[in-house]
Scaffold this motif. Sequence first.
Motif, mmCIF file in Angstrom:
data_model
loop_
_atom_site.group_PDB
_atom_site.id
_atom_site.type_symbol
_atom_site.label_atom_id
_atom_site.label_comp_id
_atom_site.label_asym_id
_atom_site.label_seq_id
_atom_site.Cartn_x
_atom_site.Cartn_y
_atom_site.Cartn_z
ATOM 1 N N ARG A 25 -11.140 -45.854 11.920
ATOM 2 C CA ARG A 25 -12.379 -45.200 11.509
ATOM 3 C C ARG A 25 -13.562 -45.997 12.026
ATOM 4 O O ARG A 25 -13.438 -47.166 12.367
ATOM 5 C CB ARG A 25 -12.477 -45.121 9.979
ATOM 6 N N LYS A 26 -14.711 -45.360 12.037
ATOM 7 C CA LYS A 26 -15.928 -46.061 12.428
ATOM 8 C C LYS A 26 -16.227 -47.145 11.396
ATOM 9 O O LYS A 26 -15.938 -46.968 10.224
ATOM 10 C CB LYS A 26 -17.115 -45.086 12.491
ATOM 11 N N PRO A 27 -16.832 -48.245 11.834
ATOM 12 C CA PRO A 27 -17.171 -49.289 10.866
ATOM 13 C C PRO A 27 -18.201 -48.779 9.856
ATOM 14 O O PRO A 27 -19.034 -47.928 10.170
ATOM 15 C CB PRO A 27 -17.753 -50.412 11.719
ATOM 16 N N LYS A 28 -18.139 -49.297 8.648
ATOM 17 C CA LYS A 28 -19.042 -48.899 7.578
ATOM 18 C C LYS A 28 -20.469 -49.333 7.915
ATOM 19 O O LYS A 28 -20.694 -50.443 8.387
ATOM 20 C CB LYS A 28 -18.583 -49.543 6.274
ATOM 21 N N ASP B 227 -29.187 -49.564 7.097
ATOM 22 C CA ASP B 227 -28.989 -48.580 8.165
ATOM 23 C C ASP B 227 -28.648 -47.214 7.581
ATOM 24 O O ASP B 227 -29.116 -46.180 8.045
ATOM 25 C CB ASP B 227 -27.868 -49.022 9.113
ATOM 26 N N TYR B 228 -27.813 -47.227 6.528
ATOM 27 C CA TYR B 228 -27.438 -45.991 5.845
ATOM 28 C C TYR B 228 -28.670 -45.297 5.268
ATOM 29 O O TYR B 228 -28.870 -44.107 5.456
ATOM 30 C CB TYR B 228 -26.421 -46.297 4.741
ATOM 31 N N LYS C 23 -14.619 -59.569 5.532
ATOM 32 C CA LYS C 23 -14.797 -58.877 6.817
ATOM 33 C C LYS C 23 -13.442 -58.430 7.383
ATOM 34 O O LYS C 23 -13.296 -57.308 7.847
ATOM 35 C CB LYS C 23 -15.518 -59.789 7.807
ATOM 36 N N ASP C 24 -12.438 -59.320 7.311
ATOM 37 C CA ASP C 24 -11.098 -58.964 7.791
ATOM 38 C C ASP C 24 -10.528 -57.789 7.012
ATOM 39 O O ASP C 24 -9.927 -56.878 7.575
ATOM 40 C CB ASP C 24 -10.137 -60.156 7.672
#
Length: 156
Positions: free
Chosen positions: A23-26, A31-32, A13-14
Amino acid sequence: MAKKDKGKKKSKKDAEQQSAEGRKPKLKRADYEEKLEELQIELVKLQRWVKHTGARVVVVFEGRDAAGKGGVIKRITERVSSRIFRVVALPAPNDREKSQLYVQRYIVHMPAGVEVVLFDRSWYNRAGVEKVLGFCTDKQHEKFLRTCDRFEHGLV
């Protein structure tokens, strides 16, 4: 001298947060897939509209190498008709094409009625990439900038 983190391992996660800084979080996979399905439904609606109205649509994908243009184009074309959606990715110009009006090689790929053309890169290469990398002269660049606006007005 910088302080070292002895024995402390970074969590996944880090690492993801650090690599995605700015950038936006993946998105999570579920959800994708959900968002992708929504967008593909919209593309099918576009396809129906194009077919119903006889419209001609041009979509231009610009970006650096490995920016994801090809992946996006692949996802777009997965759920639509190849009779309506067409992808154009032109190679480097040959000697004959180099002697033509720069946008001339794109004109033959413009959509007919009831067609959507997805350009993987476009005539904008002359304005940016070719100028920066020295693939065109200053004179060719200036000529392109003068003619591009008229060309695009003609498309609309």
